[in-house]
Design a protein around this motif. Structure first.
Motif, PDB file in Angstrom:
ATOM      1  N   LYS A  45      -2.064 -10.041  -6.125  1.00  0.00           N
ATOM      2  CA  LYS A  45      -3.024  -9.825  -5.059  1.00  0.00           C
ATOM      3  C   LYS A  45      -4.034 -11.149  -4.790  1.00  0.00           C
ATOM      4  CE  LYS A  45      -3.187  -5.125  -4.402  1.00  0.00           C
ATOM      5  NZ  LYS A  45      -4.106  -3.575  -4.316  1.00  0.00           N
ATOM      6  N   LEU A  50      -5.576 -11.164  -1.466  1.00  0.00           N
ATOM      7  CA  LEU A  50      -6.244  -9.908  -1.056  1.00  0.00           C
ATOM      8  C   LEU A  50      -7.476  -9.532  -1.912  1.00  0.00           C
ATOM      9  CD1 LEU A  50      -2.900  -7.492  -0.916  1.00  0.00           C
ATOM     10  CD2 LEU A  50      -4.597  -8.313   1.102  1.00  0.00           C
ATOM     11  N   TYR A  77       5.871 -10.395   1.341  1.00  0.00           N
ATOM     12  CA  TYR A  77       5.283  -9.400   0.498  1.00  0.00           C
ATOM     13  C   TYR A  77       5.649  -7.963   0.427  1.00  0.00           C
ATOM     14  CZ  TYR A  77       1.645  -6.683  -2.018  1.00  0.00           C
ATOM     15  OH  TYR A  77       0.721  -5.642  -2.641  1.00  0.00           O
ATOM     16  N   ILE A  81       3.439   0.391  -3.116  1.00  0.00           N
ATOM     17  CA  ILE A  81       3.402   1.642  -2.406  1.00  0.00           C
ATOM     18  C   ILE A  81       3.530   1.336  -0.684  1.00  0.00           C
ATOM     19  CG2 ILE A  81       2.284   3.835  -1.569  1.00  0.00           C
ATOM     20  CD1 ILE A  81       0.612   3.178  -4.195  1.00  0.00           C
ATOM     21  N   ARG A  83       3.155   2.424   2.759  1.00  0.00           N
ATOM     22  CA  ARG A  83       2.493   3.397   3.909  1.00  0.00           C
ATOM     23  C   ARG A  83       2.036   2.681   5.078  1.00  0.00           C
ATOM     24  NH1 ARG A  83      -2.116   7.240   1.659  1.00  0.00           N
ATOM     25  NH2 ARG A  83      -1.913   7.866   3.654  1.00  0.00           N
ATOM     26  N   PHE A  84       2.477   3.203   6.062  1.00  0.00           N
ATOM     27  CA  PHE A  84       2.300   2.394   7.504  1.00  0.00           C
ATOM     28  C   PHE A  84       1.500   3.485   8.395  1.00  0.00           C
ATOM     29  CE2 PHE A  84       6.494   1.149   5.594  1.00  0.00           C
ATOM     30  CZ  PHE A  84       6.083   0.193   5.439  1.00  0.00           C
ATOM     31  N   PRO A  85       1.043   3.060   9.561  1.00  0.00           N
ATOM     32  CA  PRO A  85       0.400   4.027  10.552  1.00  0.00           C
ATOM     33  C   PRO A  85       1.562   5.153  10.732  1.00  0.00           C
ATOM     34  CG  PRO A  85       0.076   1.698  11.168  1.00  0.00           C
ATOM     35  CD  PRO A  85       1.160   1.655  10.074  1.00  0.00           C
ATOM     36  N   GLU A  86       0.940   6.457  10.676  1.00  0.00           N
ATOM     37  CA  GLU A  86       1.808   7.501  10.520  1.00  0.00           C
ATOM     38  C   GLU A  86       2.451   7.597  11.967  1.00  0.00           C
ATOM     39  OE1 GLU A  86      -0.664  10.946  10.051  1.00  0.00           O
ATOM     40  OE2 GLU A  86      -0.591  10.684   7.835  1.00  0.00           O
ATOM     41  N   ILE A 140      10.789  -5.901   6.231  1.00  0.00           N
ATOM     42  CA  ILE A 140       9.234  -6.561   6.453  1.00  0.00           C
ATOM     43  C   ILE A 140       9.281  -7.942   5.586  1.00  0.00           C
ATOM     44  CG2 ILE A 140       7.044  -6.543   6.754  1.00  0.00           C
ATOM     45  CD1 ILE A 140       7.096  -3.781   7.878  1.00  0.00           C
TER      46      ILE A 140
END
Lengths: 236, 263
Positions: A45, A50, A77, A81, A83-86, A140
């Motif tokens: 990070k 980050l 990168y 984990i 996780r994306f906008p639902e 991505i």
């Protein structure tokens, strides 16, 4: 190429990185290993900007990491984990990243096709399994043919077939002269992919060198055993 | 600016499809519509609606905002690994959430007024002030939520702070003012009380609506002092300045902190 010198980071009273000096060369896969809490993710990070360093310098392809975000265009990168906008769909999150990057160069759709994601393209991301989200995340990371790939536990949660597709892709990118950083808890995967091994312990580099020569020096065939030997050797 | 527009565009797509925003809109629609059906005149509807709006909008905005940012943690990390300025992302997420919440409230509460009509022309100003207050409260409390979740790493602490700050502004603050007024009853307190009122966006919104309702007379002497201050052009100017400061300061501080935050 990534050069890190004297990198220190503290969270409250906890010293997570205690002065890291490290050079990661082009055309190499470097595996960063270490037990939980050894500072692997913080190190990654810090390279990504980050996490801000308390002291020390990081250069990514000769650009100093300190506020200017343009160097990130050269990095792909894959976080631990995914996780994306639902309510966005697979196609939309990929378009979003493409939109943001606005790069002229052609995108690399190999993984998208290999993982057969076209089938899932219109599904909202919240309905996808962890493994499928991990695939989207991999797509991505590789999409813009970045010079540097940072992969945090890339195959965790992937089925064996997808996992081997991703491993082959990593090796192909190494042949293309990319700088690749990898963390993993699966030692056989590191043996198959990595050239260099960095072993972090309590925020310090415990070992940094060629993976093969380390195996040779310790006389072990398995990486787990070789690392255990190293630790024993240091303790003795 | 281009990057900001893109972030907002995808944020809107994401949030407008969420069932929560639909429930929020429906809530205001059903509430306002039934107030019309049971209550009658638009003046009464505004008064009842005001009491609900002053409680519900801050609560939903601050809680929803906090949870939204905590749940977007991994998405934020992914976005920040792209060549994207932190401030752009922060503002994009903020605007992307504030817009749908504002729209939900405006459509939900505004539509019944269009359907049932406003009794007298004079009431139009009240309805306008009511809707404007709702917009301000949404903007302010989502901003507070973003500030809170940037400060607190831990989501339980963040949610706790959000609920406590809502309690403070919506309920405890008035109690404190009342206590102070009671304790210093022998002193002229109008000016300090006006100053204290300016510090609480919910109180400010309430006064701006009530003055339009012309029931300030019911508040006695203090009410007269209030009316004199808040209905005057200077008072109105200061009130709106205060609301604008409330809408900009937290998000500005939040954005500064977000720029230095470790993920």
């Amino acid at each position: 190429m990534i050069q890190i010198s004297g990198l220190k980071k503290q969270f409250g009273k906890l010293e997570v990185l205690k002065g890291i000096d490290l050079t990661l060369n082009t055309g190499n896969v470097t595996a960063i290993v270490g037990h939980n809490g050894s500072g692997k993710t913080t190190l990654i990070k810090a390279i990504l900007g980050l996490v801000g360093a308390d002291s020390g310098k990081i250069f990514v392809n000769d650009t100093r990491v300190n506020g200017d975000v343009r160097y990130k265009a050269e990095i792909g990168y894959m976080p631990q984990i995914a996780r994306f906008p639902e309510n966005l769909t697979v196609a939309e999150i990929i378009t979003l990243i493409k939109d943001l990057r606005e790069e002229e160069s052609a995108t690399d759709d190999f993984l998208y096709d290999a993982f057969d994601l076209a089938k899932e393209a219109d599904k909202p991301l919240r309905t996808l399994s962890g493994g499928t989200r991990q695939k989207v995340s991999a797509v991505i990371a590789f999409l813009f043919q970045p010079k540097i790939l940072i992969l945090d536990e890339p195959t965790a949660g992937l089925d064996p077939l997808s996992s081997s597709i991703l491993q082959d892709k990593i090796l192909e990118e190494r042949r293309n002269g990319k700088t690749i950083i990898l963390t993993s808890h699966i030692m056989s995967e590191i043996e198959a992919l990595a050239d260099e091994l960095v072993y972090l312990q309590d925020g310090e580099i415990f070992y940094n060198g060629h993976l093969k020569s380390m195996l040779r020096n310790t006389g072990e065939k398995k990486l787990e055993r070789a690392i255990a030997r190293l630790i024993e050797g240091a303790a003795a | 600016m281009k990057a900001l527009r893109k972030i907002i565009k995808y944020e809107l797509q994401n949030i407008l499809r969420s069932k929560w925003i639909l429930i929020y809109t429906l809530f205001f629609f059903l509430l306002t519509d039934s107030l019309f059906r049971f209550g009658g005149s638009s003046g009464k509807v505004v008064l009842s609606l005001m009491n609900v709006i002053l409680l519900i909008i801050p609560l939903v905005s601050v809680v929803f905002g906090v949870m939204y940012l905590y749940n977007s943690r991994e998405y934020i990390e992914l976005m920040l690994s792209q060549p994207l300025k932190r401030r752009t992302l922060f503002l994009g997420l903020y605007i992307g959430l504030t817009l749908p919440l504002t729209l939900g409230f405006l459509i939900g509460s505004g539509l019944p007024f269009l359907v049932h009509g406003v009794d007298i022309v004079a009431h139009q100003a009240i309805v306008f002030m009511l809707l404007l207050s709702g917009i301000f409260l949404t903007i302010i409390f989502v901003a507070l939520a973003f500030l809170i979740s940037t400060v607190h790493e831990d989501r339980v602490k963040g949610l706790g702070t959000a609920i406590i700050s809502w309690l403070l502004f919506a309920i405890i603050y008035d109690g404190l003012i009342l206590m102070i007024t009671y304790m210093f009853i022998d002193y002229p307190l109008e000016k300090p009380v006006i100053a204290l009122t300016l510090l609480n966006p919910i109180d400010l919104a309430r006064i701006l609506i009530m003055l339009k309702l012309d029931i300030a007379a019911l508040m006695g002497y203090t009410g007269a002092v209030f009316e004199k201050f808040f209905a005057g052009s200077l008072g109105l100017f200061i009130s709106f300045l205060s609301l604008i400061l409330w809408s900009t300061l937290p998000i500005w501080i939040g954005s500064r902190m977000f720029e230095r935050k470790d993920f």
